[in-house]
Design an enzyme around this catalytic site. Structure first.
Site, PDB file in Angstrom:
ATOM      1  N   GLU A 114     103.013 -38.788  52.566  1.00 35.78           N
ATOM      2  CA  GLU A 114     103.693 -37.730  53.757  1.00 35.78           C
ATOM      3  C   GLU A 114     101.917 -37.424  54.529  1.00 35.78           C
ATOM      4  O   GLU A 114     101.486 -37.881  54.341  1.00 35.78           O
ATOM      5  CB  GLU A 114     104.118 -36.690  53.166  1.00 35.78           C
ATOM      6  CG  GLU A 114     105.505 -37.178  52.464  1.00 35.78           C
ATOM      7  CD  GLU A 114     105.833 -35.097  51.724  1.00 35.78           C
ATOM      8  OE1 GLU A 114     107.457 -35.657  51.309  1.00 35.78           O
ATOM      9  OE2 GLU A 114     105.846 -34.535  51.714  1.00 35.78           O
ATOM     10  N   HIS A 238     109.577 -28.020  60.588  1.00 43.82           N
ATOM     11  CA  HIS A 238     109.934 -29.440  60.278  1.00 43.82           C
ATOM     12  C   HIS A 238     111.033 -29.967  61.902  1.00 43.82           C
ATOM     13  O   HIS A 238     111.609 -29.539  62.328  1.00 43.82           O
ATOM     14  CB  HIS A 238     110.720 -29.154  59.316  1.00 43.82           C
ATOM     15  CG  HIS A 238     111.167 -30.651  58.726  1.00 43.82           C
ATOM     16  ND1 HIS A 238     111.436 -31.288  58.912  1.00 43.82           N
ATOM     17  CD2 HIS A 238     110.705 -30.528  57.022  1.00 43.82           C
ATOM     18  CE1 HIS A 238     110.770 -32.965  57.537  1.00 43.82           C
ATOM     19  NE2 HIS A 238     110.150 -32.206  56.891  1.00 43.82           N
ATOM     20  N   ARG A 285     103.212 -32.596  60.536  1.00 38.49           N
ATOM     21  CA  ARG A 285     104.140 -31.571  61.477  1.00 38.49           C
ATOM     22  C   ARG A 285     103.951 -30.814  62.624  1.00 38.49           C
ATOM     23  O   ARG A 285     105.008 -30.822  63.746  1.00 38.49           O
ATOM     24  CB  ARG A 285     104.431 -31.155  60.039  1.00 38.49           C
ATOM     25  CG  ARG A 285     105.095 -31.599  58.885  1.00 38.49           C
ATOM     26  CD  ARG A 285     104.792 -30.449  58.220  1.00 38.49           C
ATOM     27  NE  ARG A 285     106.434 -31.295  56.864  1.00 38.49           N
ATOM     28  CZ  ARG A 285     106.541 -30.735  55.488  1.00 38.49           C
ATOM     29  NH1 ARG A 285     106.635 -28.915  55.353  1.00 38.49           N
ATOM     30  NH2 ARG A 285     106.583 -31.269  54.781  1.00 38.49           N
ATOM     31  N   HIS A 346     110.639 -24.032  59.074  1.00 38.68           N
ATOM     32  CA  HIS A 346     110.516 -24.466  57.565  1.00 38.68           C
ATOM     33  C   HIS A 346     109.809 -24.042  56.395  1.00 38.68           C
ATOM     34  O   HIS A 346     109.997 -23.870  55.183  1.00 38.68           O
ATOM     35  CB  HIS A 346     110.635 -25.982  57.709  1.00 38.68           C
ATOM     36  CG  HIS A 346     110.180 -26.899  56.289  1.00 38.68           C
ATOM     37  ND1 HIS A 346     111.811 -27.299  56.365  1.00 38.68           N
ATOM     38  CD2 HIS A 346     108.804 -27.262  55.947  1.00 38.68           C
ATOM     39  CE1 HIS A 346     110.850 -28.260  54.676  1.00 38.68           C
ATOM     40  NE2 HIS A 346     109.989 -28.132  54.853  1.00 38.68           N
ATOM     41  N   ARG A 381     100.318 -25.470  56.859  1.00 42.68           N
ATOM     42  CA  ARG A 381     101.159 -26.030  55.125  1.00 42.68           C
ATOM     43  C   ARG A 381     100.904 -27.677  55.596  1.00 42.68           C
ATOM     44  O   ARG A 381     101.148 -27.598  56.718  1.00 42.68           O
ATOM     45  CB  ARG A 381     101.783 -25.815  54.802  1.00 42.68           C
ATOM     46  CG  ARG A 381     102.672 -25.960  53.023  1.00 42.68           C
ATOM     47  CD  ARG A 381     103.523 -25.500  52.909  1.00 42.68           C
ATOM     48  NE  ARG A 381     105.180 -26.068  53.376  1.00 42.68           N
ATOM     49  CZ  ARG A 381     105.195 -26.794  53.140  1.00 42.68           C
ATOM     50  NH1 ARG A 381     105.311 -27.448  52.357  1.00 42.68           N
ATOM     51  NH2 ARG A 381     106.555 -27.144  53.635  1.00 42.68           N
TER      52      ARG A 381
END
Length: 528
Positions: A114, A238, A285, A346, A381
């Site tokens: 990811e 997100h 992100r 998110h 995060r």
């Protein structure tokens, strides 16, 4: 009386953090776990991605630590990051023993990659990891004779030394007052130790991937009881939530971009991410979310397109079976056409300040998971570090409670809830109106891109609403909706206050008035 319950340890929240703590305590203690709705209604069951752990040959703890610190824009606490990442492989092993059916490559878990990770290190169960974890933990908890699971209990406030029959200012936490959704009665749950595992505060925002119950309850309760709260300005958005007016908050996992999905402008099909970052769709992100937000605002769009149809139907169906099926039901075939997506709130990176044992500032109170601020995430995060944090801190809190059991006094007599001076509300519409208003101005003024003026506007509205809600709360009997509204408003106030305090752009906090990052990374810590 039926409205009073006592156990050794009380856990508020029945997701990954709460159930992990319960299972680690239950061989030696009587544990009660409260859930606000159904036991599986929290965020854990929604987590599509997976759990990050160093398992690939050639990958190292050092590399995972580095990736986490880079994503967190230097605000992470290094000792916490090391502690969590070094505990990850053992946590995965315990989950596998509990029966979580991880996808395998021969005798090794299959690893996906990811954004922000320099290696493949995400263990997963197809694209529905959280659900498999929730099922396994819940099954184990239901089977344990020392664990009592109580659904449909909305926690109102922590019971502290202030609520003792012989008032004391010691600040101990002795449990919680909660309203039973079925009977409407307020019940008192007491214990020697209380663990908050209440999840995040995503529902402060209009668009969010969080479940309906993510109203910042634990953060607001801990703050009112006297705990410090930290880094609330860092709300993770997100980048790719399905844009569909019927279906709220369906997430299109990061792994779609990890496996080659491209972000395109509708109509022209122009691929815009390379204009913003050389990593294109695999940038972290916050960068991807800001880029999409920028294009949507610049071109007046409702959404952008995420397209993976060039990978071929077999590949797409095999890698994303659940998303593929869900979208087909909505008339979108992701093997042939792009998916309309928008950014959505998110993850709450800030929360209740805790140490490496999950201890808060108040004696007898612990916190774990998304409601806490452990120093793991910093200003942003890293993908798939969140479920991991739940397992590691759920276990750490349980271990500390057991090791210090002799030092935890039994709860004194606590006063029952007093509702002698209140009546039933005749104005439910007030709650609905205020809820909608908060979520809309938080989205518009305290969203992905901020300015001081927007934040001040939000703060002004929060002050007006707070007076209104406090007045309402003082006169009417508590209902779960009123409790959530009060907590949402308190959380929104903490987010805005923290955002106004930070005069720089770092990680998820991006303000047009202070676009530069300051040389030194400092936590925003609010003291009640």
């Amino acid at each position: 009386m039926a409205d009073y319950h006592q156990s050794d340890v009380l856990i508020i929240g029945s997701g990954a953090a709460g159930l992990t703590a319960a299972l680690n305590l239950a061989d030696r203690c009587k544990v009660t776990v409260l859930a606000k709705g159904r036991l599986d209604e929290g965020s854990t069951a929604w987590a599509q991605g997976g759990i990050a752990a160093v398992l690939e040959p050639g990958d190292t703890f050092e590399s995972h630590i580095e990736d986490t610190m880079i994503a967190g824009a230097g605000l992470n606490d290094r000792a916490t990051v090391e502690f969590v990442i070094e505990s990850a492989p053992a946590a995965i092993e315990r989950l596998a023993k509990l029966g979580v059916p991880f996808n395998m490559d021969g005798n090794m878990p299959h690893l996906t990659r990811e954004g922000g990770h320099s290696h493949r290190r995400i263990v997963h169960v197809d694209d529905a990891t959280g659900l498999a974890v929730q099922v396994a933990l819940q099954r184990a908890a239901e089977a344990h004779p020392n664990i009592t699971l109580v659904p449909d209990m909305a926690a109102i406030d922590l019971a502290t030394s202030r609520h003792e029959e012989r008032y004391s200012g010691a600040g101990n936490v002795w449990g919680v007052y909660a309203v039973n959704r079925t009977t409407g009665h307020v019940e008192l749950f007491t214990a020697r130790a209380t663990i908050l595992a209440t999840g995040g505060a995503g529902r402060t925002y209009l668009f969010s991937t969080a479940p309906r119950g993510a109203t910042g309850d634990g953060i607001a309760m801990a703050w009112r009881a006297g705990c410090r709260v930290s880094n609330m300005e860092f709300m993770q958005f997100h980048p790719t939530c399905l844009y569909n007016l019927e279906v709220k908050n369906f997430l299109i996992t990061e792994a779609v971009r990890g496996e080659g999905g491209r972000l395109l402008i509708p109509e022209t099909g122009y691929r815009f991410m390379p204009d913003f970052d050389e990593r294109a769709e695999l940038a972290p992100r916050d960068i991807v979310a800001r880029a999409i937000d920028h294009e949507i605002k610049r071109l007046g769009l409702d959404y952008v397109h995420l397209d993976i149809s060039h990978r071929g139907p077999e590949f797409v169906k095999e890698h994303f079976p659940n998303i593929h099926e869900k979208l087909l039901g909505l008339g979108i075939d992701m093997t042939k056409e792009p998916i309309p997506v928008v950014p959505a709130q998110h993850y709450t990176c800030g929360g209740i300040v805790i140490d490496l044992h999950g201890k808060t500032d108040l004696p007898g109170l612990y916190a774990a998971g998304e409601c806490s601020e452990s120093g793991l995430h910093g200003a942003n995060r890293l993908a798939s570090n969140s479920l991991l944090e739940c397992f590691v801190f759920g276990e750490a809190a349980a271990r500390h409670i057991l090791e210090h059991w002799a030092d935890l006094p039994a709860p004194p007599v606590i006063r029952p809830w007093d509702e002698s001076r209140v009546e039933d509300s005749d104005e439910e519409v007030v709650i609905k109106q205020n809820w909608t208003e908060i979520r809309r101005f938080m989205w518009n003024y305290v969203g992905i891109v901020r300015t001081t003026k927007r934040l001040e506007r939000a703060q002004h509205r929060i002050r007006l609403l707070t007076d209104e809600v406090n007045d309402y709360y003082g006169h009417f009997r508590v209902t779960p909706d009123l409790i959530e509204l009060r907590n949402l408003l308190q959380t929104a106030e903490l987010i805005v206050r923290s955002a106004l305090h930070r005069h720089e752009s770092r990680g998820l906090h991006y303000t047009l008035d202070y676009p530069e990052m300051l040389p030194e990374a400092v936590d925003t810590i609010l003291v009640p």
